[in-house]
Write a protein that holds these residues in place. Sequence first.
Motif, PDB file in Angstrom:
ATOM      1  N   MET A  24      -0.084  17.519  -3.159  1.00  0.00           N
ATOM      2  CA  MET A  24      -0.683  16.537  -2.253  1.00  0.00           C
ATOM      3  C   MET A  24      -1.697  15.654  -2.973  1.00  0.00           C
ATOM      4  SD  MET A  24      -1.154  18.714   1.262  1.00  0.00           S
ATOM      5  CE  MET A  24       0.279  19.239   2.216  1.00  0.00           C
ATOM      6  N   ILE A  25      -2.419  16.229  -3.931  1.00  0.00           N
ATOM      7  CA  ILE A  25      -3.346  15.412  -4.722  1.00  0.00           C
ATOM      8  C   ILE A  25      -2.568  14.341  -5.482  1.00  0.00           C
ATOM      9  CG2 ILE A  25      -4.902  15.424  -6.714  1.00  0.00           C
ATOM     10  CD1 ILE A  25      -5.881  18.163  -5.810  1.00  0.00           C
ATOM     11  N   GLU A  26      -1.435  14.738  -6.097  1.00  0.00           N
ATOM     12  CA  GLU A  26      -0.611  13.794  -6.850  1.00  0.00           C
ATOM     13  C   GLU A  26      -0.025  12.729  -5.927  1.00  0.00           C
ATOM     14  OE1 GLU A  26       1.038  11.950 -10.049  1.00  0.00           O
ATOM     15  OE2 GLU A  26      -0.400  13.612 -10.027  1.00  0.00           O
ATOM     16  N   GLN A  31       0.090   7.039  -3.958  1.00  0.00           N
ATOM     17  CA  GLN A  31      -0.139   6.003  -2.957  1.00  0.00           C
ATOM     18  C   GLN A  31      -1.290   5.079  -3.367  1.00  0.00           C
ATOM     19  OE1 GLN A  31       1.590   5.105  -0.489  1.00  0.00           O
ATOM     20  NE2 GLN A  31       2.917   6.815   0.020  1.00  0.00           N
ATOM     21  N   LEU A  32      -2.324   5.633  -4.013  1.00  0.00           N
ATOM     22  CA  LEU A  32      -3.438   4.804  -4.475  1.00  0.00           C
ATOM     23  C   LEU A  32      -2.963   3.817  -5.530  1.00  0.00           C
ATOM     24  CD1 LEU A  32      -6.469   4.161  -4.505  1.00  0.00           C
ATOM     25  CD2 LEU A  32      -6.737   5.922  -6.271  1.00  0.00           C
ATOM     26  N   SER A 211      -0.968  -9.417   2.981  1.00  0.00           N
ATOM     27  CA  SER A 211      -1.021  -8.031   3.450  1.00  0.00           C
ATOM     28  C   SER A 211      -1.000  -7.071   2.267  1.00  0.00           C
ATOM     29  CB  SER A 211       0.164  -7.730   4.374  1.00  0.00           C
ATOM     30  OG  SER A 211       1.390  -7.877   3.678  1.00  0.00           O
ATOM     31  N   ILE A 212      -1.659  -5.938   2.439  1.00  0.00           N
ATOM     32  CA  ILE A 212      -1.717  -4.940   1.367  1.00  0.00           C
ATOM     33  C   ILE A 212      -1.034  -3.643   1.770  1.00  0.00           C
ATOM     34  CG2 ILE A 212      -3.814  -5.865   0.327  1.00  0.00           C
ATOM     35  CD1 ILE A 212      -5.403  -3.726   1.789  1.00  0.00           C
ATOM     36  N   GLY A 213      -0.509  -3.580   2.985  1.00  0.00           N
ATOM     37  CA  GLY A 213       0.202  -2.376   3.409  1.00  0.00           C
ATOM     38  C   GLY A 213      -0.753  -1.231   3.731  1.00  0.00           C
ATOM     39  N   ASN A 214      -0.177  -0.054   3.929  1.00  0.00           N
ATOM     40  CA  ASN A 214      -0.955   1.123   4.340  1.00  0.00           C
ATOM     41  C   ASN A 214      -1.087   2.162   3.234  1.00  0.00           C
ATOM     42  OD1 ASN A 214      -1.212   0.158   7.054  1.00  0.00           O
ATOM     43  ND2 ASN A 214       0.880   0.840   7.466  1.00  0.00           N
ATOM     44  N   HIS A 215      -0.854   1.752   1.994  1.00  0.00           N
ATOM     45  CA  HIS A 215      -0.839   2.736   0.911  1.00  0.00           C
ATOM     46  C   HIS A 215      -2.196   3.426   0.728  1.00  0.00           C
ATOM     47  CE1 HIS A 215       3.111   1.373  -0.036  1.00  0.00           C
ATOM     48  NE2 HIS A 215       2.709   0.156  -0.339  1.00  0.00           N
ATOM     49  N   ALA A 219      -3.011   7.393   1.020  1.00  0.00           N
ATOM     50  CA  ALA A 219      -3.678   8.176  -0.031  1.00  0.00           C
ATOM     51  C   ALA A 219      -4.775   9.056   0.575  1.00  0.00           C
ATOM     52  CB  ALA A 219      -4.269   7.241  -1.083  1.00  0.00           C
ATOM     53  N   ILE A 220      -5.606   8.469   1.432  1.00  0.00           N
ATOM     54  CA  ILE A 220      -6.659   9.244   2.093  1.00  0.00           C
ATOM     55  C   ILE A 220      -6.049  10.363   2.926  1.00  0.00           C
ATOM     56  CG2 ILE A 220      -8.551   9.131   3.738  1.00  0.00           C
ATOM     57  CD1 ILE A 220      -9.142   7.789   1.066  1.00  0.00           C
ATOM     58  N   GLN A 221      -4.948  10.047   3.597  1.00  0.00           N
ATOM     59  CA  GLN A 221      -4.280  11.040   4.440  1.00  0.00           C
ATOM     60  C   GLN A 221      -3.818  12.244   3.616  1.00  0.00           C
ATOM     61  OE1 GLN A 221      -0.342  10.069   6.240  1.00  0.00           O
ATOM     62  NE2 GLN A 221      -1.423  10.271   8.182  1.00  0.00           N
ATOM     63  N   TRP A 222      -3.202  11.970   2.450  1.00  0.00           N
ATOM     64  CA  TRP A 222      -2.737  13.064   1.601  1.00  0.00           C
ATOM     65  C   TRP A 222      -3.913  13.911   1.116  1.00  0.00           C
ATOM     66  CZ3 TRP A 222       1.710  15.065   1.838  1.00  0.00           C
ATOM     67  CH2 TRP A 222       2.860  14.299   1.997  1.00  0.00           C
ATOM     68  N   TRP A 223      -5.028  13.277   0.776  1.00  0.00           N
ATOM     69  CA  TRP A 223      -6.180  14.046   0.294  1.00  0.00           C
ATOM     70  C   TRP A 223      -6.828  14.858   1.413  1.00  0.00           C
ATOM     71  CZ3 TRP A 223      -7.802   9.105  -2.716  1.00  0.00           C
ATOM     72  CH2 TRP A 223      -7.056   9.035  -3.897  1.00  0.00           C
ATOM     73  N   LEU A 224      -6.775  14.352   2.641  1.00  0.00           N
ATOM     74  CA  LEU A 224      -7.259  15.148   3.775  1.00  0.00           C
ATOM     75  C   LEU A 224      -6.365  16.365   3.986  1.00  0.00           C
ATOM     76  CD1 LEU A 224      -8.271  12.357   6.325  1.00  0.00           C
ATOM     77  CD2 LEU A 224      -9.801  13.850   5.025  1.00  0.00           C
TER      78      LEU A 224
END
Length: 259
Positions: A24-26, A31-32, A211-215, A219-224
């Motif tokens: 999940m960290i990776e 995504q970042l 637009s920059i999308g939701n990436h 990323a924050i979601q995966w780290w949570l």
Amino acid sequence: MYRFLLTRQWVFVTLLALVLVPTMIELGFWQLHRHEARVAQNSLIADSLDAKPVPVEKLTAPGETLPREDYWRQVTATGRFDAEHEVVVRRRTNSDDMVGFHVLTPFVLEDGKVLLVNRGWVPSAADQKAFPKVPPPPTGERTVTGRLMASQTTDESGIKDLKGLPDRQVMLISSEQQAQLLNKEVLGGYIELTDPQTESPEQIPEPDHGSIGNHFAYAIQWWLFTAAVPVGWFFLVRREVRERREASAAQDQAEPVPA
């Protein structure tokens, strides 16, 4: 009390948690990096579109690969359209997601070199193997302006089947391919025509760079999720310990007292 952690079930749960955390960290960093790449591309597009148009031969030459920093640069060229050697590019969509063709017309410069000009989109004919109805390009010498783009490749597009196509139809916009067909010097890359403006072919709109999308949010979601894994494991262990203590206490109370 914690010997249960050595059971098969708990060993599996613990190993699963240990695998999920770095994964999940990776995924978060993946995504970042996608977010950073999108931001960088948006900045490149905006800077290129805002830059003052320059003569096309200042940025590209026959046989050259266009560097990424010159993508979408506004360029000008003076010469004549060569409608006789015009081709269309298959499986292209317009702003309404309708499938049709892009019209690729050679533009012969004053020094004899050729610039490929994507004049825009036209709908498919009833028979997709037939050459579509394409309005002729302007005649006579003129100056055109467009966005400079790199030649398309099979690796980037994923399109592999380039043979067996109907006459005057191609799958990719490739200056190398057109140089062989025309037997002339063709400048590397091509331009998307912006001036003169036409209603048909339907000119290609500016690339989206707002637009920059939701990436970043992903990323924050995966780290949570990463933080939730050890927390969840800890609470599961505590619940197991509590249940085992309660079961042990109940068993002690149920045992008869020796006389």
